[in-house]
Structures are given as structure tokens and as C-alpha cells.
Enzyme design. Sequence first.
Site: not given
Length: 443
Positions: A65-66, A96, A181, A304, A308
Site C-alpha cells: 500500500f506504499r 518495502n 520472495h 500481491d 504503480h
Amino acid sequence: MAQTYDLILTGGTVVNQDGQGLRDIGVLGGRIAAIGDLSRASAGETIDCRGLHILPGVVDSQVHFREPGLEHKEDLESGSRAAVLGGVTAVFEMPNTNPLTTSEAALADKLRRATGRMHCDFAFWVGGTRDNARDVGELERLPGAAGIKVFMGSSTGDLLVEDDEGVASILRNTRRRAAFHSEDEFRLRERLGERIENDPSSHPVWRDEIAALTCTQRLVRIARAARARIHVLHISTAEEIAFLEHHKDVATCEATPHHLTMSADDYARLGTLLQMNPPVRSRRHRDGIWHGISQGVVDVLGSDHAPHTLEEKAKKYPASPSGMTGVQTLVPIMLDHVNAGRLTLERFVDLSSHGPQRIFGMARKGRIAAGYDADFTIVDLKRRETITNAQQGSKAGWTPYDGRQVTGWPVGTLIRGSRVMWEGEIVAPGQGRAVEFSEALPV
């Protein structure tokens, strides 16, 4: 005297440990209080679910969710809005971000940002690194932590632990199941020359099946030596399914809707919109993952969701970033597969609700059972809809399934007894709370 509930769901087909059947559900204090014939009971609110199926709340255990750091792509509010629009009641968000979620302070910051603002319930993966390897045993038990996540192959962000000893140093200190991952970074570096400029179909040639299988084999070997439990994310090859079948004592695994739905044939149509890590591969691999679904090797589904902007995705490959939206389309895409006969509705429930509860130890979630949170994904199995970009709640505003017609649609999302989404509309403010886990309950 007739029993009184806060809410009764009436007349729906409930899918739970008893299979499928017409049952009412009574909710009291945000939890399931009764299942059965409640025709003589009363409630402050009654929802007529005739003709609908009531599933345990769908859990998406892999989303990006950035926030913080990349909020122009997505944030916790917009990502969770997309989740509940798609019938998802809880998400596990990835580390990340910027800054990375690798410390107690960074996790606490995400919890502050999420509580009462996200539309669904949530947990956050904590990134495992060489620097915090000694601390992961404490970090994984913090409130709101889904567990430890490690990137063995480079993807979006700066988290990377590619060598055996680095991974072992983390796994020697975990007690909960750690997620990975799994792509072999050494092979990815060797094969950089396989990328062809402006040809995203070369993506699975570069990040080939050997890179995935080799890394998963290494990972299982390290986990066995460390006596640790692992979870392999987004399986993308038939060979990994065949391998993991023999290592279920230490390894669980996840499949994604895009690896189950699309193939390398779709690069010609979608271009960089299909670019993911690990890549969408040939039909042979898609068929192999479906074999893993049918044989019970695959434990959970995860979208996943990795958004973007369209401007970013329009860059020429390989400058284009890997990732696509997915949290809002997980349920309709998989219900379409149910209607096509590729899996049963019960198997879908096992993958999206029972599975996450079982392998991650979620407390009071993932089942329609007395004493559990009243989280429900209410679906119309017969409804035909077309997925469009305009429907998407994500800031990214696009989906690789734009224009795809599906049969089966989420019509309601209820979380802890409150209606959050109904018929495509958000009907309540964000009231998300942190998911609790049985291995990390407060003392």
C-alpha cells in the site's frame, strides 16, 4: 424470551466448516454469536441475504500500500478502500516502504497511520535484514506484526538478503512463520543481458523458472537446518509446486490470481501492465499452479497488489517498474474461476480465509464460527459484471483485467459486524484495527 442481537444476516447460504447451507447468523458485540434458524430472534439491524452466499471475510496476506514514502501510487486509506470494494476484510501489508518497516518504531508508525483510517483490518510484515537479524524474534511478536518478510531476489525497494548465511541468520531467530520472495539474486544478476529493450515479454526469460526453483530449493534447505517455518510467496512455476509437495512440514506457499489467470501470451496485449516479480510465465506454469491448487499444495491466495501509476508503467521496458493492482479484483477473478469449475467455492474459502487463519495463526478471524469476529464477504455467485478501470478504488486507477467479464461478484463487506461496503459503495468511515495473532497475543 427471544434472543436479541445487534445484527442478523438472514436467508443466505453460509459457507463454513459445515459446508454450504441456508443459515442465519446472529452478531453481538462485533462477534458471531449464533448460526442457524434465527427466525424467532430480533436484532437492531437485519440484512436480507436471500440468493447470496456468505463467506468468511477474505484475507489478502500480500499487499503493497506504499505508505509511507510512495503515497502518489497508493496509501493506506486508498489501498484499503480498494480492498473492501473487492470484498476483502483484512490485509497484510508489505515492508518495502520508505522508510522500510524494519524496526519497532517503523511498525508503530504504520499502526498509527492505519488505525481508524484504513477501511479494513490490517497487519504489517516486518522486513528481515542482516542488520536486524538478531531482533526478528522480538519484532515478529509486536502488536500488528504479521511476521517477518525477506526478499531473496531484488524487487521494488531496498530489502534484499540474497545469500544463504544472511537468510539463515534471520531464520535462526524466528519462531513464527517467515515469508519469502524467492528468486535467486545471483542468477538474476548473471542474466541481466537477457532483457530486451522495449520488450516486456523478455521479463520471464530474464527472471526464468530456474531462478525461482533454485532459490526455493535453497530456502527449504536453509529452513530445515534452522528448524524454521517458511512461507513461499507468489509461486510462479510448475517445478516449485512439484518440489514443495515434498516439503510441507516446513513450507507453505501462496498463489496469486494473476499467475492463475494470465500467461506469457498476454504480454502482447498488456505489455508492461503485466510486468511482475516473479513474472507471469507460459501456460505450462499456469497449469502447474492450478495442479497445486487441486492437490492442496497451495495454502493461500494473495493478490500481491503492487500499484504503480500508468505514467510509470508506460516507461520502456526494462525501465518500467514491476507490479500491478490486484486487491480489489482477487474475489471476482477467483469467483469466476469457481463458476468455470476450476475450483470449488469451499476450496476458495479455504485459500482465502481458513488458510490464512491456519498458517498465520490469526486470532478470531478466518472462520464463520461462534466467538469469531463477524467478518463476512457476501457474494452473488450468479452476477455477471465487467471489471473496469473506473471501478478501481486504488490511486493507481487501473487494472490488468479492464474489460474482462466475470461471473461472481462481491456485493457486501462486513467487518466486526459493521457494514463497510454494500453494492459497490463505501457506507462507513474507516474503522480498521490491527489483526491479532495467537503466537503474539499480549500477555
